[in-house]
Design an enzyme around this catalytic site. Structure first.
Site, PDB file in Angstrom:
ATOM      1  CE  LYS A 252      38.875  38.460  35.678  1.00  0.00           C
ATOM      2  NZ  LYS A 252      39.253  39.047  36.961  1.00  0.00           N
TER       3      LYS A 252
ATOM      4  NE  ARG B  83      47.024  40.197  35.019  1.00  0.00           N
ATOM      5  CZ  ARG B  83      46.852  39.108  34.253  1.00  0.00           C
ATOM      6  NH1 ARG B  83      47.876  38.598  33.580  1.00  0.00           N
ATOM      7  NH2 ARG B  83      45.667  38.518  34.188  1.00  0.00           N
TER       8      ARG B  83
ATOM      9  NE  ARG C 211      44.711  37.082  37.204  1.00  0.00           N
ATOM     10  CZ  ARG C 211      45.657  37.367  38.088  1.00  0.00           C
ATOM     11  NH1 ARG C 211      46.170  36.408  38.825  1.00  0.00           N
ATOM     12  NH2 ARG C 211      46.103  38.602  38.224  1.00  0.00           N
TER      13      ARG C 211
ATOM     14  CD  GLU D  46      31.827  29.938  36.316  1.00  0.00           C
ATOM     15  OE1 GLU D  46      31.287  30.432  37.312  1.00  0.00           O
ATOM     16  OE2 GLU D  46      32.904  29.315  36.364  1.00  0.00           O
TER      17      GLU D  46
ATOM     18  CE  LYS E  70      37.850  41.780  33.651  1.00  0.00           C
ATOM     19  NZ  LYS E  70      38.417  41.634  34.927  1.00  0.00           N
TER      20      LYS E  70
ATOM     21  CB  SER F 226      43.294  47.166  30.511  1.00  0.00           C
ATOM     22  OG  SER F 226      43.626  45.787  30.557  1.00  0.00           O
TER      23      SER F 226
ATOM     24  CE1 TYR G  29      40.207  50.830  33.280  1.00  0.00           C
ATOM     25  CE2 TYR G  29      39.827  49.287  31.470  1.00  0.00           C
ATOM     26  CZ  TYR G  29      40.131  49.529  32.797  1.00  0.00           C
ATOM     27  OH  TYR G  29      40.354  48.478  33.654  1.00  0.00           O
TER      28      TYR G  29
HETATM   29  C1  PBG Z   1      41.093  41.070  39.075  1.00  0.00           C
HETATM   30  C2  PBG Z   1      40.706  41.872  37.888  1.00  0.00           C
HETATM   31  C3  PBG Z   1      41.377  41.933  36.666  1.00  0.00           C
HETATM   32  C4  PBG Z   1      40.670  42.854  35.883  1.00  0.00           C
HETATM   33  C5  PBG Z   1      39.605  43.314  36.650  1.00  0.00           C
HETATM   34  N1  PBG Z   1      39.634  42.684  37.881  1.00  0.00           N
HETATM   35  C6  PBG Z   1      42.633  41.278  36.237  1.00  0.00           C
HETATM   36  C7  PBG Z   1      42.739  39.831  36.079  1.00  0.00           C
HETATM   37  O1  PBG Z   1      41.800  39.071  36.264  1.00  0.00           O
HETATM   38  O2  PBG Z   1      43.848  39.394  35.759  1.00  0.00           O
HETATM   39  C8  PBG Z   1      41.023  43.239  34.484  1.00  0.00           C
HETATM   40  C9  PBG Z   1      40.440  44.526  33.992  1.00  0.00           C
HETATM   41  C10 PBG Z   1      41.051  45.064  32.752  1.00  0.00           C
HETATM   42  O3  PBG Z   1      41.864  44.426  32.064  1.00  0.00           O
HETATM   43  O4  PBG Z   1      40.700  46.213  32.414  1.00  0.00           O
HETATM   44  N2  PBG Z   1      41.348  41.885  40.182  1.00  0.00           N
END
Ligand code: PBG
Length: 329
Positions: free
Chosen positions: A197, A207, A220, A236, A251, A277, A316
């Site tokens: 990730k 968000r 992050r 990982e 991801k 997203s 989505y």
């Molecule tokens: C963390 C989480 C995130 C997403 C899925 N789980 C956000 C992040 O790590 O900042 C992002 C998913 C997306 O952008 O569609 N709870």
């Protein structure tokens, strides 16, 4: 020159021959549909930056799940949005927390005919917006966070979740959650691990979806991966498999297909890819401006993700498969 003519075009001459030799497929069984549920919501609210995607009420969540089920999408990933946030993210592991309520509502409704997964991370539940709890210096405390992830796993398992999806990128999170589940009689609950990730700007619209804002303009980058590094993705994944991950995830998807393909070459556990997203929003925005055909581009992206080696896709676009796949659904 010989007179032997090798002509690849023969295999492209008609739709029938193209379909006959196609070796990549995309269908409803490949998808996990993300679903957002907002505590105490009175009506569903469309997410500003994600047209067509909603923060649901319990009632509209069930309606959307029924609609997905009607065209063959039978797996869901739940993201809960609580009304109350605090430094320890207590609603994440409250027995009556919104994620838990959504899980049990879906399981009561569908039983074993669907797979219910839930995001397991604190960021939606903490007031500072980080994925873990903070130490006295304001840094994310990895090991203290693991304890709360364990609590969250138990709360979700108690509600009937099929797979938990740890997405916080704490070290050893998969092993800690596996141990906690095993020791509490939840050996059958699986783990879909967000193993690879990246700290990605493609999460921007998410968000908005979960009402998260990281305190003091933070990011992050100290716990999610750096996109300038390709090798730690392998580390990982191997760690997560050793710790007990049933499914590993990459991801975002589109900008990381190279990583996905490398992992596919190395491991035989199922691999999920999360088309996040921002990937969705970009296509929607360009389509709305008339710059490209959004449905066609979405489908091309989804095929690319499958071609690179994903077995399942969180997207989505799962919510609009009838429009995307048309007759081939
Ligand atoms: C963390 C989480 C995130 C997403 C899925 N789980 C956000 C992040 O790590 O900042 C992002 C998913 C997306 O952008 O569609 N709870």
């Amino acid at each position: 020159m010989t007179n032997v003519s090798k002509r690849p075009r023969r295999l492209r001459a008609s739709q029938v021959i193209r379909d006959l030799i196609a070796d990549v497929t995309v269908g409803p069984n490949d998808f996990v549909a993300p679903l957002f549920i907002k505590q105490n919501a009175v009506s569903p609210v469309e997410i500003r930056s994600m047209p067509g995607i909603y923060q649901h009420t319990l009632e509209s969540l069930l309606k959307e799940a029924d609609r997905l089920f009607s065209f063959g999408v039978r797996s869901f990933m739940i993201f809960g949005i609580p009304t109350h946030k605090d430094p320890l993210g207590s609603q994440a592991y409250a027995r009556d927390g919104i994620t838990q309520v959504a899980i049990s509502t879906l399981k009561q409704h569908f039983g074993g005919s669907v797979v219910v997964m839930a995001d397991l991370c604190l960021d939606e539940f903490t007031d500072h917006g980080h994925c873990g709890i903070l130490d006295k210096n304001g840094y994310v405390d990895n090991d203290a966070t693991l304890e709360l992830y364990g609590e969250m796993a138990l709360a979700q398992a108690g509600a009937g979740v099929d797979f938990v999806g740890p997405s916080g990128m704490m070290d050893s999170q998969v092993g800690a959650i596996r141990n906690t589940l095993d020791n509490s009689g939840f050996k059958e609950v699986g783990i879909i691990a967000y193993s690879v990730k990246y700290a990605s700007s493609y999460y921007g619209p998410f968000r908005d979806a979960v009402d998260v804002c990281i305190a003091d303009g933070g990011d992050r980058k100290t716990y999610q991966q750096d996109f300038k590094n390709s090798k730690d993705a392998i580390v990982e994944v191997e760690l997560d498999i050793t710790e007990g991950a049933d499914i590993v995830m990459v991801k975002p998807a589109g900008a990381y297909l190279d990583v996905l393909a490398r992992i596919r070459d190395r491991v035989d556990v199922p691999i999920a890819a999360y088309q996040v997203s921002g990937e969705y929003s970009m296509i929607k925005a360009a389509n709305a401006l008339g710059y490209l055909d959004g449905n066609a581009v979405a489908l091309e992206q989804l095929y690319a993700i499958k071609r690179a080696g994903a077995d399942l896709i969180l997207s989505y676009f799962a919510h609009e498969l009838p429009e995307l796949l048309g007759n081939s659904l």
